[in-house]
Design an enzyme around this catalytic site. Structure first.
Site, short mmCIF file in Angstrom:
data_model
loop_
_atom_site.label_atom_id
_atom_site.label_comp_id
_atom_site.label_asym_id
_atom_site.label_seq_id
_atom_site.Cartn_x
_atom_site.Cartn_y
_atom_site.Cartn_z
N HIS A 1 11.34 -23.42 9.84
CA HIS A 1 10.84 -23.92 10.87
C HIS A 1 8.88 -24.18 10.52
CE1 HIS A 1 13.03 -23.73 14.23
NE2 HIS A 1 13.28 -24.56 13.26
N ASP B 1 0.80 -1.36 0.08
CA ASP B 1 -0.03 0.28 -0.09
C ASP B 1 0.89 1.25 0.04
OD1 ASP B 1 1.25 0.44 2.75
OD2 ASP B 1 -1.33 -0.36 3.38
N HIS C 1 8.29 -30.72 12.26
CA HIS C 1 8.12 -28.57 11.61
C HIS C 1 6.51 -29.31 10.97
CE1 HIS C 1 11.22 -26.93 13.45
NE2 HIS C 1 11.68 -27.02 12.85
N CYS D 1 3.73 -2.76 3.90
CA CYS D 1 2.94 -1.66 4.56
C CYS D 1 3.42 -1.26 5.49
CB CYS D 1 1.52 -2.39 4.88
SG CYS D 1 0.91 -3.32 6.36
N GLY D 2 2.75 -0.13 5.88
CA GLY D 2 3.26 0.79 6.93
C GLY D 2 4.12 0.24 8.02
N THR D 3 3.56 -0.48 8.92
CA THR D 3 4.02 -1.85 9.70
C THR D 3 3.88 -2.92 9.48
OG1 THR D 3 1.82 -2.45 10.62
CG2 THR D 3 3.03 -0.52 11.55
N GLY D 4 3.12 -3.62 8.31
CA GLY D 4 3.70 -4.73 8.05
C GLY D 4 2.33 -5.56 8.25
N GLY E 1 -1.08 -4.64 9.02
CA GLY E 1 -2.28 -5.11 7.77
C GLY E 1 -2.56 -5.67 7.01
C1 RB5 Z 1 -1.69 3.12 6.31
O1 RB5 Z 1 -1.50 4.09 6.68
C2 RB5 Z 1 -1.49 2.14 6.88
O2 RB5 Z 1 -2.42 2.04 8.05
C3 RB5 Z 1 -0.81 0.18 6.53
O3 RB5 Z 1 0.35 0.17 5.98
C4 RB5 Z 1 -0.32 -0.77 7.47
O4 RB5 Z 1 0.55 -0.04 8.30
C5 RB5 Z 1 -1.45 -0.99 8.58
O5 RB5 Z 1 -1.08 -2.20 9.23
#
Ligand code: RB5
Length: 144
Positions: free
Chosen positions: A97, A7, A132, A64-67, A69
């Protein structure tokens, strides 16, 4: 062949990963998104993950921003074992594993060099099977 997706929060990291894949002559298809314009990650993550689950691609990489989502969405797809990774130990262990078939990364969390070390480690490490395997079978049984 790798399926790539992101994203807006993971766009820059996905482009860096594409550069790494090009340099290492690793084939991929980019399923978008294609800019830093705001988009919803679930559709992209599910699209990439379905392609991997169908066997059209060997593995997927999602950013994504955090990975978080993309990893949540990806793991809803039957047959997908998506791993959100932020260190090289986990990158290796989750291939050995868990036989993870989708790698999820946080573009706003990790730096470029670490991300590329994780990608490199994850792509080069094989599943070791043995005890595993039965654990993955237990997950697959639950999915049915
Ligand atoms: C987008 O702003 C952010 O929410 C998305 O990239 C992600 O981090 C969601 O988990």
């Amino acid at each position: 062949m790798i399926a790539l997706g992101c994203d807006h929060g993971g766009y820059r990291l996905k482009e860096i990963i594409k550069n790494y894949l090009d340099k290492n002559k690793i084939q991929y298809k980019d399923f978008g998104s294609f800019s830093e314009e705001s988009v919803d990650y679930p559709e992209i993550a599910i699209n990439v993950s379905e392609e991997v689950a169908k066997g059209n691609y060997d593995k997927g990489i999602l950013c994504c921003g955090t990975g978080v989502g993309v990893s949540i969405a990806s793991n809803k797809v039957k047959g997908i074992r998506a791993a959100l990774v932020g260190d090289c130990f986990t990158a290796k262990a989750t291939r050995e594993h868990n036989d993870s078939n989708v790698l999820c990364l946080g573009g706003r969390v990790i730096g470029e060099e670490l991300a590329l070390m994780i990608v490199d480690t994850w792509l080069r490490t094989e599943f070791i099977g043995k005890h595993h395997t039965k654990r993955l079978e237990q997950i697959a049984k639950y999915e049915k």
